[in-house]
Design a protein around this motif. Structure first.
Motif, PDB file in Angstrom:
ATOM      1  N   SER A 128       0.858  -1.176   0.000  1.00  0.00           N
ATOM      2  CA  SER A 128       0.000   0.000   0.000  1.00  0.00           C
ATOM      3  C   SER A 128       0.893   1.224   0.000  1.00  0.00           C
ATOM      4  O   SER A 128       1.806   1.340   0.831  1.00  0.00           O
ATOM      5  CB  SER A 128      -0.906   0.008   1.233  1.00  0.00           C
ATOM      6  N   ASN A 181      -7.288  -0.992  -1.041  1.00  0.00           N
ATOM      7  CA  ASN A 181      -7.383  -0.146  -2.229  1.00  0.00           C
ATOM      8  C   ASN A 181      -8.810   0.315  -2.500  1.00  0.00           C
ATOM      9  O   ASN A 181      -9.023   1.349  -3.128  1.00  0.00           O
ATOM     10  CB  ASN A 181      -6.797  -0.860  -3.447  1.00  0.00           C
ATOM     11  N   ASP A 246      -7.286  -1.998 -10.058  1.00  0.00           N
ATOM     12  CA  ASP A 246      -7.448  -2.542  -8.713  1.00  0.00           C
ATOM     13  C   ASP A 246      -8.919  -2.567  -8.291  1.00  0.00           C
ATOM     14  O   ASP A 246      -9.363  -3.492  -7.594  1.00  0.00           O
ATOM     15  CB  ASP A 246      -6.629  -1.728  -7.715  1.00  0.00           C
TER      16      ASP A 246
END
Length: 303
Positions: A128, A181, A246
């Motif tokens: 991340s 995400n 994503d």
């Protein structure tokens, strides 16, 4: 207790993130080998001490730990299988798969390793963070895989990230990355939509910043995005096209049409990508919303 040995590490994929991660490893004194489809991306890393390999297989032979950091599952599998990386790994080597490839993607990778190289340890460890955190070794790593690999990988993960979260067996890291995400996508959309709406109503971005900046409603990440938008700076930190990928991975993994907010966001972002803006930062949606002709009042795409 003696510190863990800094084993040589290979990075396959020297894009924005892979380049920053390799540079962080080099600054930490980790012997580093790099490979990229376009070798131009690796040139400045040699000044930091990196060795450049001619192929994924050549790179894999040189290191005990190999990191893949590329765009999608097909590229990961091409490097591993078609370009010989997996076959070239030594017995007992560790493959750290750090690309964001979703649940189905990591399952395909795990099946490949189980079938062809059960003597190799696979670690599923997406990250991340975007360009700036990667460049400063401040990523968050969602690691999953065998417990015995943890101490061996700690020098690498300490160099790449400010925090490593071990979350279970292979696949758990990818699942957590999709949830994280989704949070990030919706946080970005809050910025995009609020700023675009303010501009539509005749307000300046600075007015929004002054009203919301420093408040509990705005994270430091969102505040940094607001500042860049105010400067009309949409240079890529996290490319819209990759952020959209994503979101699609999350929707695919959920396999449930109740996640309408993510579905609507994906539809909106796809329209912006279709305008040719996918290589800009995901905050470029603000610009697109401000320039859009819109539909008739009261019409909605997602209800």
């Amino acid at each position: 207790m003696a510190p863990a040995k800094k084993e040589p590490v290979t990075f396959l994929g020297i894009g924005t993130m892979g380049h920053a991660m390799a540079a962080s490893a080099l600054r930490a004194g980790i012997p580093t080998i790099v490979w990229n489809r376009n070798p131009v991306a690796t040139r400045d890393l040699t000044d930091l001490g990196a060795e450049v390999a001619e192929s994924p297989a050549d790179a894999a032979r040189r290191a005990a730990v190999v990191v893949t950091m590329v765009t999608d599952t097909d590229v990961v599998l091409s490097i591993a299988r078609d370009q010989g990386m997996l076959a070239a790994l030594a017995t007992g080597a560790v493959w750290v798969q750090m690309s964001t490839i979703g649940v189905a993607g990591i399952e395909r990778v795990e099946a490949l390793v189980d079938a062809e190289r059960p003597d190799v340890t696979l670690i599923d460890a997406p990250v991340s963070g975007s360009k700036d955190p990667a460049e400063h070794g401040q990523l968050t790593i969602f690691a999953s895989g065998p417990d015995e690999a943890r101490s061996r990988l700690s020098p690498l993960f300490d160099a790449l990230g400010q925090r490593t979260i071990w979350v279970g067996p292979v696949g758990a890291g990818s699942r957590l990355k999709l949830a994280a995400n989704a949070w990030l996508a919706l946080a970005a959309e809050a910025v995009n939509t609020s700023v675009a709406l303010a501009r539509r109503l005749g307000l300046e971005t600075e007015t929004v910043m002054n009203a919301l900046g420093g408040s509990p409603l705005v994270s430091p990440w969102q505040e940094a995005k607001l500042q860049r938008i105010a400067q009309d700076d949409f240079s890529v930190q996290f490319a819209l096209s990759l952020a959209l990928k994503d979101v699609h991975l999350a929707l695919e993994a959920a396999a449930d049409d109740r996640f309408r907010a993510l579905g609507c966001l994906a539809d909106e972002w796809q329209k912006v990508v279709d305008l040719g803006l996918g290589d800009h930062d995901l905050t470029v949606v603000t610009r697109a919303l401000g320039q859009g002709g819109g539909g008739r009042p009261g019409s909605r795409l997602c209800i």
